[in-house]
Scaffold this active site. Structure first.
Site, mmCIF file in Angstrom:
data_model
loop_
_atom_site.group_PDB
_atom_site.id
_atom_site.type_symbol
_atom_site.label_atom_id
_atom_site.label_comp_id
_atom_site.label_asym_id
_atom_site.label_seq_id
_atom_site.Cartn_x
_atom_site.Cartn_y
_atom_site.Cartn_z
ATOM 1 N N THR A 74 0.900 -1.151 0.000
ATOM 2 C CA THR A 74 0.000 0.000 0.000
ATOM 3 C C THR A 74 0.938 1.200 0.000
ATOM 4 O OG1 THR A 74 -0.115 0.195 2.397
ATOM 5 C CG2 THR A 74 -1.753 -1.237 1.381
ATOM 6 N N HIS A 75 0.556 2.260 -0.676
ATOM 7 C CA HIS A 75 1.432 3.442 -0.845
ATOM 8 C C HIS A 75 2.771 3.044 -1.475
ATOM 9 C CE1 HIS A 75 -1.282 5.449 2.111
ATOM 10 N NE2 HIS A 75 -1.264 4.251 2.673
ATOM 11 N N SER B 218 17.945 -0.613 -26.314
ATOM 12 C CA SER B 218 18.234 0.811 -26.425
ATOM 13 C C SER B 218 19.209 1.009 -27.575
ATOM 14 C CB SER B 218 18.850 1.296 -25.118
ATOM 15 O OG SER B 218 19.646 2.443 -25.348
ATOM 16 N N LYS C 231 20.670 -2.434 -22.018
ATOM 17 C CA LYS C 231 19.263 -2.208 -21.710
ATOM 18 C C LYS C 231 18.313 -3.245 -22.310
ATOM 19 C CE LYS C 231 17.492 0.871 -19.913
ATOM 20 N NZ LYS C 231 17.297 2.305 -20.156
ATOM 21 N N ASN D 122 14.240 -3.027 -22.321
ATOM 22 C CA ASN D 122 13.185 -2.108 -21.864
ATOM 23 C C ASN D 122 11.780 -2.694 -21.990
ATOM 24 O OD1 ASN D 122 15.069 -0.086 -21.311
ATOM 25 N ND2 ASN D 122 14.996 0.681 -23.419
ATOM 26 N N GLU E 180 4.744 -0.130 -21.308
ATOM 27 C CA GLU E 180 4.798 1.342 -21.274
ATOM 28 C C GLU E 180 3.854 1.935 -22.318
ATOM 29 O OE1 GLU E 180 9.144 2.844 -19.985
ATOM 30 O OE2 GLU E 180 9.149 1.495 -21.690
ATOM 31 N N GLN F 11 -20.431 14.525 -36.868
ATOM 32 C CA GLN F 11 -19.512 13.778 -37.731
ATOM 33 C C GLN F 11 -18.174 13.564 -37.013
ATOM 34 O OE1 GLN F 11 -19.539 14.204 -42.092
ATOM 35 N NE2 GLN F 11 -17.585 15.263 -41.827
ATOM 36 N N LYS G 181 -16.803 9.993 -35.071
ATOM 37 C CA LYS G 181 -16.258 8.733 -35.583
ATOM 38 C C LYS G 181 -14.794 8.491 -35.270
ATOM 39 C CE LYS G 181 -19.766 8.853 -38.854
ATOM 40 N NZ LYS G 181 -20.099 10.130 -38.157
HETATM 41 N N1 ARG Z 1 -21.163 12.094 -42.705
HETATM 42 C C1 ARG Z 1 -22.218 12.451 -41.842
HETATM 43 C C2 ARG Z 1 -21.833 12.112 -40.415
HETATM 44 O O1 ARG Z 1 -20.963 11.356 -40.243
HETATM 45 C C3 ARG Z 1 -23.468 11.705 -42.204
HETATM 46 C C4 ARG Z 1 -24.717 12.387 -41.820
HETATM 47 C C5 ARG Z 1 -24.880 13.646 -42.586
HETATM 48 N N2 ARG Z 1 -26.143 14.238 -42.427
HETATM 49 C C6 ARG Z 1 -26.391 15.460 -42.852
HETATM 50 N N3 ARG Z 1 -27.597 15.900 -42.652
HETATM 51 N N4 ARG Z 1 -25.509 16.204 -43.444
HETATM 52 O O2 ARG Z 1 -22.409 12.610 -39.474
#
Ligand code: ARG
Length: 467
Positions: free
Chosen positions: A161-162, A283, A289, A291, A296, A328, A331
């Site tokens: 601990t610690h 290294s 070394k 590593n 990491e 958008q 993603k």
């Molecule tokens: N490429 C757009 C996105 O990933 C798709 C949806 C676009 N919709 C719009 N009304 N322009 O969000």
């Protein structure tokens, strides 16, 4: 007039001018959302079949659309399909190509659908698969931890601990702590899956569709638990992405803590383990070394996964309903999170399997640091001394040892007695590392027999298919 950069877009009816070249680049998501192609096609196939079912298009038309989509899928898989920024996103790229291939009929596919509900569908389909893959990888990691724990069930090392030596523990118990963490992560993912598995198509742009769409059919066709309940929510919801990124952050936090221990343990100061050459690096300047770059990097990559979570939360925080183009930006953080968690989980199992456990170093470390001081206090408590007083007596014993450069094991019975008349010959055994570990005989405790019991339980869970 700005330079004209591209031919007309699928949505260009009301526009008099072509989009600026900079806008094409800036607006496009095709460079990163192309990875949704298979799921986009899967969704479009289900949508086309449904349109035929409710007689918005004929069965023959649907068949042609589906065949066209399948051949586009082949083009993309084989690398023949050339993506350009002018295509904007994967949805328009595929729809545009469909029209190129089968003519005006291709334009019927988007009936009763908007890119807003389409993109929500695609992400859900994609994330469902990703969750299943990550669940599979988590299971593998748990299996490895279980096997390492079984092999090292009675190897004793100091628990900390610690980061100060605290009490001795079997390595099996230590490894199973991570087994439990990843088990909870698996449960969280499974619950998240339930919330991802809802079908948004039919929400249209935001208000639903004026066509008699059969949403139940599409949901069934694509294996969803059912259609979403509110069209506005369906197109503006990214909670499921954020929830996933939160769980992924938790997985990474667990991976990072384990990595941190592997890094410490493989240092010369600890020397508890040695990572295999196959999972270490050298290294460029220091020939001696070896590593621990792999743990990491896992620890380092945790930062980007946390960052992705914050990025997503921030993108969503002030968006009015319903869809906004800001979304958008969901993603790249999501995809990066999926990719990162996957590689980190993947590399952990072989790294653990191939490491050498240096049991003699672990055991030796339990000799220093007064790891059984609590046991000595408990010895007095069991013989009637209040715990606070016992704590004080043993504090004095420890101070004495430090002064005399001795460990508790080395004290004579006479020395013990000089601190309290309660001490007798059996104190020698009570402060042994083995007795200390064995005394932790409560449910979930570190006593080797308790750890073995848990291993048995896990084995039964495994037979029932838990992992
Ligand atoms: N490429 C757009 C996105 O990933 C798709 C949806 C676009 N919709 C719009 N009304 N322009 O969000």
């Amino acid at each position: 007039m700005k330079e004209k950069s591209t031919k007309s877009k699928l949505w260009s009816g009301r526009f008099k001018q072509e989009t600026d070249r900079l806008v094409d680049e800036f607006n496009a998501s095709i460079s990163f959302d192309r990875r949704l192609f298979m799921h986009d096609i899967m969704g479009s196939v289900a949508h086309a079949k449904m349109l035929a079912k409710v007689k918005i298009i004929t069965k023959k038309e649907a068949d042609k659309i589906v065949a066209g989509l399948r051949s586009i899928e082949k083009e993309i898989v084989s690398g023949k399909f050339v993506f350009t920024a002018a295509m904007e996103d994967i949805h328009m790229a595929i729809e545009g190509r469909l029209i190129e291939k089968i003519g005006a009929l291709g334009g019927k596919l988007h009936t009763g659908r908007s890119r807003n509900d389409q993109v929500a569908l695609d992400i859900r389909l994609y994330l469902r698969d990703a969750i299943r893959e990550i669940e599979g990888l988590l299971k593998k990691v748990r299996q490895t931890l279980f096997e390492c724990a079984r092999q090292n069930v009675d190897v004793v090392l100091p628990g900390y601990t610690h980061l100060q030596r605290a009490q001795p523990l079997p390595l099996g118990h230590h490894l199973l702590a991570y087994y439990e963490m990843f088990g909870r992560d698996g449960e969280r993912l499974e619950q998240c899956y339930g919330r991802v598995n809802v079908m948004p198509l039919g929400a249209g742009a935001l208000a639903g569709s004026p066509y008699p769409l059969d949403r139940q059919f599409v949901a069934k066709e694509l294996g969803f638990s059912g259609p979403s309940r509110n069209s506005l929510d369906a197109v503006s919801d990214r909670d499921f992405c954020i929830e996933f990124c939160g769980i992924a952050s938790m997985v990474m936090m667990h991976l990072s803590r384990l990595s941190e221990e592997l890094i410490l343990w493989s240092s010369q100061e600890f020397g508890f383990i040695e990572l295999s050459d196959a999972f270490s690096t050298g290294s460029s300047i220091m020939p001696q070394k070896k590593n621990p770059d792999i743990p990491e990097l896992v620890r380092g990559k945790t930062g980007r996964v946390y960052g992705n979570l914050i990025a997503l939360l921030t993108v969503m925080k002030a968006l009015p309903l319903a869809y906004n183009k800001d979304m958008q930006e969901d993603k790249e953080p999501l995809f990066d999170t999926i990719d990162t968690v996957k590689v980190c989980l993947e590399i952990l199992s072989p790294m653990l399997r191939t490491m050498t456990v240096r049991r003699e170093r672990m055991l030796a470390a339990t000799k220093g640091g007064f790891l059984t001081a609590t046991d000595a206090a408990d010895y007095l408590v069991k013989r009637g001394l209040p715990f606070r007083e016992a704590h004080h007596v043993i504090g004095r014993v420890v101070a004495h040892c430090i002064e005399k450069e001795k460990v508790l094991d080395e004290l004579t019975v006479e020395e013990w007695k000089s601190f309290s008349p309660i001490f007798d010959r059996d104190i020698k055994k009570a402060v042994s590392v083995k007795a200390s570990v064995e005394s932790r005989d409560v449910e979930g405790g570190a006593a080797v027999k308790r750890v073995k019991r848990r291993l048995k339980e896990i084995e039964r869970e495994r037979e029932k298919g838990a992992w």
